[in-house]
Enzyme design. Structure first.
Site, short mmCIF file in Angstrom:
data_model
loop_
_atom_site.label_atom_id
_atom_site.label_comp_id
_atom_site.label_asym_id
_atom_site.label_seq_id
_atom_site.Cartn_x
_atom_site.Cartn_y
_atom_site.Cartn_z
N LYS A 104 0.14 -9.93 8.46
CA LYS A 104 0.32 -8.52 8.80
C LYS A 104 -1.02 -8.04 9.34
CE LYS A 104 1.24 -3.93 6.90
NZ LYS A 104 1.50 -3.11 5.67
N THR A 110 0.83 -1.20 0.00
CA THR A 110 0.00 0.00 0.00
C THR A 110 0.86 1.25 0.00
OG1 THR A 110 -1.70 -1.19 1.25
CG2 THR A 110 -1.84 1.21 1.23
N ARG A 120 -8.91 -0.39 4.71
CA ARG A 120 -8.69 -0.27 3.27
C ARG A 120 -9.60 -1.20 2.46
NH1 ARG A 120 -4.75 3.42 0.82
NH2 ARG A 120 -3.28 3.94 2.46
N TYR A 165 -13.04 -4.59 -1.90
CA TYR A 165 -14.22 -4.25 -2.69
C TYR A 165 -15.17 -5.43 -2.86
CZ TYR A 165 -17.31 -2.00 -6.02
OH TYR A 165 -18.43 -1.49 -6.63
N ILE A 172 5.58 -4.47 9.85
CA ILE A 172 5.78 -3.97 8.49
C ILE A 172 5.44 -2.50 8.58
CG2 ILE A 172 5.03 -4.10 6.09
CD1 ILE A 172 4.53 -7.08 6.51
N TYR A 219 -2.41 -10.21 4.64
CA TYR A 219 -2.42 -8.80 5.05
C TYR A 219 -3.86 -8.41 5.37
CZ TYR A 219 -1.72 -3.68 4.54
OH TYR A 219 -1.67 -2.32 4.72
#
Length: 289
Positions: free
Chosen positions: A160, A43, A137, A106, A200, A132
């Protein structure tokens, strides 16, 4: 396999193209400063606006530049399972140490859909995979029970965790032995205190040595020293998110003379008000006079 401080590397641009000369400088900077691993095309690396060719070349270039000196965990996720499979295959082919795969955004898949997404990729590509989880997000959060199911697949080795929930991390670690890496800089100490193995990190783009020190102290069990690092880093960590990541971190790196700060639309320059806040944060940390 993956522990300590992994930098979520920014992608340096110059006149709309990836600046590979600057990329090499950043890689060498992180190796010199004690970063344990590099995560390109995540990202923070603006992967959403990289073409497939750019994405694949950047992963290959970073692997080559690192030359085995530290780990490379390649961003390879997508909300399209076929695309994620392609990027993961490429990461293996060029010699990355692992692949970081975001939960599909999405689409909002069910827990079973998430399980099948990761299972298919893990079975098709023999490379260590780190899940992740970043619901802010993607619109979904992977359940600890789903993580536990996935951890039974031999090459799904880590997650993550950027849900912002210490409960989530605790529940995952109560259910399985998967490696948990913090995905929120300000929560690295709390996550490592309950069993996480590292971070991270966005802020490691700015202060790699201090971020690496925090994780090292935690891994050594020296939580008094880790707390001191945490309190020092905390205002800078929060400053990296006063606007959408990676706008603040790229702006900070520009202010420090490390990159030109160029981003791709729809990301744009930071507001002057927020830039002034960021300057004050950098000054208080001692990074600017």
């Amino acid at each position: 396999m993956f522990e300590g401080s992994f930098v979520a590397l920014v992608t340096p641009f110059k006149n709309g193209q990836i600046d590979y000369k600057k990329l090499k400088e950043l890689v060498e900077f992180h190796i010199e400063k004690g970063t344990n691993g590099i995560v390109p095309c995540g990202t923070t690396g603006e992967s959403a606006t990289l073409s497939f060719d750019e994405h694949e070349r950047m992963i290959g270039e970073v692997v080559s530049m690192v030359g085995g000196r530290i780990r490379v965990l390649a961003g390879a996720g997508s909300n399209n399972t076929g695309e994620a499979l392609r990027l993961t295959r490429h990461a293996k082919d060029v010699g990355a140490d692992g692949a970081l795969l975001i939960t599909p955004y999405y689409n909002k898949p069910t827990p079973e859909g998430l399980y099948r997404h990761y299972k298919l990729i893990a079975e098709e590509v023999d490379i260590p995979i780190v899940i992740y989880n970043v619901p802010s997000r993607t619109g979904i959060s992977i359940l600890p029970e789903t993580v536990a199911r996935l951890s039974e697949i031999k090459n799904i080795v880590g997650i993550k965790e950027a849900s912002g929930s210490i409960d989530q991390t605790t529940q995952i670690l109560q259910l399985c032995n998967i490696t948990v890496l913090s995905g929120d800089d300000s929560l690295t100490l709390p996550i490592m205190s309950v069993g996480g193995k590292g971070v991270i990190s966005v802020v490691a783009n700015i202060v790699p040595a201090d971020t690496a020190a925090l994780t090292r102290y935690c891994l050594e069990g020296n939580f008094e020293a880790a707390r001191k690092c945490h309190h020092k880093l905390f205002p800078l960590c929060k400053g990296m998110f006063i606007e959408t990541n990676p706008i603040p971190v790229k702006t900070a790196m520009k202010l420090l003379g490390r990159i030109n700060g160029e981003m791709r639309l729809p990301l744009c320059d930071m507001t002057k008000e927020h830039e002034n806040q960021l300057v004050n944060t950098l000054k208080k940390y001692g990074l600017m006079p």
